[in-house]
Design a protein around this motif. Structure first.
Motif, mmCIF file in Angstrom:
data_model
loop_
_atom_site.group_PDB
_atom_site.id
_atom_site.type_symbol
_atom_site.label_atom_id
_atom_site.label_comp_id
_atom_site.label_asym_id
_atom_site.label_seq_id
_atom_site.Cartn_x
_atom_site.Cartn_y
_atom_site.Cartn_z
ATOM 1 N N ALA A 189 45.747 -10.271 -2.402
ATOM 2 C CA ALA A 189 44.500 -11.007 -2.148
ATOM 3 C C ALA A 189 43.339 -10.465 -2.969
ATOM 4 N N ASN A 190 43.354 -9.181 -3.270
ATOM 5 C CA ASN A 190 42.243 -8.551 -3.985
ATOM 6 C C ASN A 190 42.651 -8.096 -5.379
ATOM 7 N N PHE A 191 43.624 -8.770 -5.960
ATOM 8 C CA PHE A 191 44.200 -8.297 -7.214
ATOM 9 C C PHE A 191 43.157 -8.238 -8.333
ATOM 10 N N GLY A 192 42.326 -9.287 -8.439
ATOM 11 C CA GLY A 192 41.324 -9.305 -9.501
ATOM 12 C C GLY A 192 40.341 -8.154 -9.381
ATOM 13 N N GLY A 193 39.866 -7.907 -8.160
ATOM 14 C CA GLY A 193 38.943 -6.793 -7.955
ATOM 15 C C GLY A 193 39.591 -5.453 -8.195
ATOM 16 N N VAL A 194 40.870 -5.344 -7.845
ATOM 17 C CA VAL A 194 41.602 -4.104 -8.082
ATOM 18 C C VAL A 194 41.720 -3.830 -9.573
ATOM 19 N N VAL A 195 42.033 -4.872 -10.343
ATOM 20 C CA VAL A 195 42.154 -4.720 -11.795
ATOM 21 C C VAL A 195 40.817 -4.274 -12.393
ATOM 22 N N ARG A 196 39.724 -4.838 -11.913
ATOM 23 C CA ARG A 196 38.402 -4.469 -12.425
ATOM 24 C C ARG A 196 38.090 -3.007 -12.133
ATOM 25 N N ILE A 197 38.415 -2.547 -10.947
ATOM 26 C CA ILE A 197 38.157 -1.151 -10.596
ATOM 27 C C ILE A 197 38.974 -0.211 -11.475
ATOM 28 N N ILE A 198 40.212 -0.596 -11.754
ATOM 29 C CA ILE A 198 41.061 0.227 -12.630
ATOM 30 C C ILE A 198 40.526 0.205 -14.053
ATOM 31 N N ARG A 199 40.163 -0.975 -14.550
ATOM 32 C CA ARG A 199 39.718 -1.115 -15.929
ATOM 33 C C ARG A 199 38.420 -0.362 -16.206
ATOM 34 N N THR A 200 37.508 -0.358 -15.245
ATOM 35 C CA THR A 200 36.220 0.307 -15.449
ATOM 36 C C THR A 200 36.268 1.813 -15.178
ATOM 37 N N GLY A 201 37.383 2.311 -14.674
ATOM 38 C CA GLY A 201 37.496 3.733 -14.377
ATOM 39 C C GLY A 201 36.983 4.116 -13.007
ATOM 40 N N ALA A 202 36.542 3.120 -12.215
ATOM 41 C CA ALA A 202 36.059 3.415 -10.858
ATOM 42 C C ALA A 202 37.183 3.942 -9.965
ATOM 43 N N ILE A 203 38.427 3.700 -10.367
ATOM 44 C CA ILE A 203 39.579 4.162 -9.593
ATOM 45 C C ILE A 203 39.592 5.683 -9.461
ATOM 46 N N PHE A 204 38.930 6.380 -10.404
ATOM 47 C CA PHE A 204 38.932 7.845 -10.343
ATOM 48 C C PHE A 204 38.177 8.375 -9.125
ATOM 49 N N ALA A 205 37.265 7.580 -8.578
ATOM 50 C CA ALA A 205 36.513 8.037 -7.401
ATOM 51 C C ALA A 205 37.429 8.286 -6.204
ATOM 52 N N VAL B 281 30.930 16.280 7.780
ATOM 53 C CA VAL B 281 29.961 17.002 6.948
ATOM 54 C C VAL B 281 30.533 17.238 5.554
ATOM 55 N N LEU B 282 31.666 17.918 5.478
ATOM 56 C CA LEU B 282 32.199 18.317 4.179
ATOM 57 C C LEU B 282 32.733 17.144 3.366
ATOM 58 N N VAL B 283 33.500 16.255 3.999
ATOM 59 C CA VAL B 283 34.039 15.123 3.236
ATOM 60 C C VAL B 283 32.935 14.153 2.801
ATOM 61 N N PRO B 284 31.953 13.816 3.661
ATOM 62 C CA PRO B 284 30.840 12.996 3.146
ATOM 63 C C PRO B 284 30.104 13.657 1.987
ATOM 64 N N LEU B 285 29.942 14.984 2.032
ATOM 65 C CA LEU B 285 29.318 15.677 0.910
ATOM 66 C C LEU B 285 30.186 15.569 -0.345
ATOM 67 N N LEU B 286 31.501 15.662 -0.163
ATOM 68 C CA LEU B 286 32.406 15.479 -1.297
ATOM 69 C C LEU B 286 32.269 14.072 -1.866
ATOM 70 N N ALA B 287 32.202 13.061 -0.985
ATOM 71 C CA ALA B 287 32.047 11.681 -1.448
ATOM 72 C C ALA B 287 30.747 11.512 -2.226
ATOM 73 N N TYR B 288 29.686 12.132 -1.731
ATOM 74 C CA TYR B 288 28.407 12.055 -2.437
ATOM 75 C C TYR B 288 28.513 12.688 -3.824
ATOM 76 N N GLY B 289 29.193 13.827 -3.899
ATOM 77 C CA GLY B 289 29.388 14.459 -5.196
ATOM 78 C C GLY B 289 30.208 13.600 -6.138
ATOM 79 N N VAL B 290 31.221 12.914 -5.602
ATOM 80 C CA VAL B 290 32.074 12.055 -6.435
ATOM 81 C C VAL B 290 31.267 10.909 -7.034
ATOM 82 N N VAL B 291 30.419 10.261 -6.222
ATOM 83 C CA VAL B 291 29.671 9.117 -6.756
ATOM 84 C C VAL B 291 28.602 9.563 -7.746
ATOM 85 N N GLN B 292 28.233 10.847 -7.734
ATOM 86 C CA GLN B 292 27.303 11.364 -8.741
ATOM 87 C C GLN B 292 28.007 11.643 -10.067
ATOM 88 N N VAL B 293 29.301 11.953 -9.986
ATOM 89 C CA VAL B 293 30.042 12.350 -11.188
ATOM 90 C C VAL B 293 30.726 11.160 -11.851
#
Length: 293
Positions: free
Chosen positions: A186-202, A53-65
Motif C-alpha cells: 500500500a505504501n510502496f511509492g513512499g517507501v521507494v522515495r524514502i530509500i532513494r533519498t537516503g531517509a531510510i538511514f534514520a 529519555v535515552l531513545v527520544p534523545l537518540l531519535a533527536y540526534g538522528v534527525v540532526q545528522v
C-alpha cells in the motif's frame, strides 16, 4: 480502490494481531507472573528512563545528522517517543527469552506511552495536537482488555486456555504476515522515495541503536537484557501511527512510521534468532557448570 483495500487489510491485521497476541499472553501466564517483574522498582525505572529519555534523545540526534524533510523527521521522532510494542512478545518468543517479563514490560511501556505522548509530542512537534483518548482507547480495547480476558480464562479454565493458546498464536502470526505485506504494498511509492533519498538511514540507525541501549541497561533488570534490548528496539508503531494520522494527517510522516516498522522487523527478528542460537549453544555449557549467569 486497491490502496484503500490494502490499508483496510493492514488495519485488520493490526487488530487481529494485537488481540490474539494479548489473549495468548494472558492464556499462557498467571497474573502473578505478569506483575512480578513490575515489583522490581529499579528495573521498571531503568526501563522507563531508557525508553522515554535515552531513545527520544537518540531519535533527536538522528534527525540532526541524517538529511530529512520535516515530515520524515517528525515520523522518526514519533517512533523514538513511542514504546511498548506488542511485537515484543513475538520477538521474545523467537529469542527464547523471559515471556512473563516481556508481557509485563509491554504493559508498563504501553501505559507510560499513553501518558507520555500527549504531553511531550506537542512540545517536540508544535504542529501536532494529540487527544489522549485517541491513543488510550485503541490501546485499551486491543491490548489491555484481551490480556485481562486471557488471564481470567487461565485462572478459571486452565484446560480451555491450553487448547486455545496454540491456535491464537498461529492466527497472530498469519495476521502479522498479512499486516507486513499489505503495509508494504500500500505504501510502496513512499517507501521507494524514502530509500532513494537516503531517509531510510534514520530508522536503520535508530532501531539498532535503541536495541543496544536497552541491552546495556537491561543487564541489571532481573537478567532481562534480551527482553529490554528487544523491547527498546521495537518501538510502538501503533501509537506512532495514531499520532501521525489523527494528530497531523501528514502522509509522509505516516509512511516514515511504516518504513520504520519494516526496518524494525528486518533488524530485530534476525537479532532475536541469533540470540536464540546463542542461548542454545550456551545451555549445555551452563548445565555442565562452565558458564554462570
Amino acid at each position: 480502490m486497491r490502496v484503500g483495500f490494502l490499508q483496510a487489510l493492514s488495519s485488520i491485521g493490526i487488530l487481529v494481531f494485537s488481540v490474539c497476541t494479548m489473549l495468548a499472553v494472558g492464556l499462557s501466564h498467571t497474573l502473578r507472573e505478569i506483575s512480578a517483574p513490575l515489583l522490581d522498582s529499579r528495573g521498571a525505572i531503568r526501563a522507563l528512563v531508557v525508553n522515554f529519555v535515552l531513545v527520544p534523545l537518540l531519535a533527536y540526534g538522528v534527525v540532526q545528522v541524517v538529511p530529512l524533510d520535516r515530515s520524515h523527521a517528525t515520523g522518526v521522532m514519533l517512533i523514538g517517543m513511542g514504546a511498548g510494542a506488542l511485537f515484543l512478545m513475538r520477538l521474545t518468543a523467537v529469542a527464547g527469552g523471559n515471556m512473563p517479563l516481556s508481557a509485563s514490560l509491554t504493559v508498563l511501556l504501553m501505559l507510560a506511552t499513553v501518558l507520555y505522548l500527549p504531553l511531550v509530542v506537542p512540545r517536540v512537534v508544535p504542529d501536532v495536537k494529540v487527544r489522549p483518548a485517541a491513543i488510550a482507547l485503541p490501546l485499551l480495547w486491543t491490548m489491555i482488555l484481551p490480556l485481562g480476558a486471557g488471564l481470567y480464562v487461565r485462572a478459571r479454565h486452565q484446560a480451555l486456555a491450553e487448547r486455545l493458546r496454540p491456535w491464537l498464536s498461529k492466527l497472530a502470526m498469519v495476521a502479522l504476515a498479512v499486516l507486513i505485506a499489505a503495509t508494504l504494498v500500500a505504501n510502496f511509492g513512499g517507501v521507494v522515495r524514502i530509500i532513494r533519498t537516503g531517509a531510510i538511514f534514520a530508522p536503520l540507525i535508530l532501531i539498532p541503536g535503541a536495541f543496544c541501549i536497552g541491552w546495556v541497561f537491561g543487564r541489571e533488570y532481573r537478567g532481562g537484557h534480551v527482553v529490554l534490548g528487544l523491547g527498546t528496539g521495537q518501538r510502538n508503531i501503533a501509537a506512532a501511527m495514531v499520532v501521525a494520522t489523527q494528530g497531523m494527517g501528514d502522509q509522509n510522516a505516516e509512511v516514515m512510521v511504516v518504513v520504520s516498522s519494516l526496518v524494525g522487523f528486518a533488524v530485530l527478528f534476525p537479532i532475536a534468532w541469533l540470540l536464540a542460537r546463542r542461548s542454545r549453544r550456551q545451555r549445555p555449557l551452563r548445565h555442565g557448570g562452565m558458564v554462570h549467569a
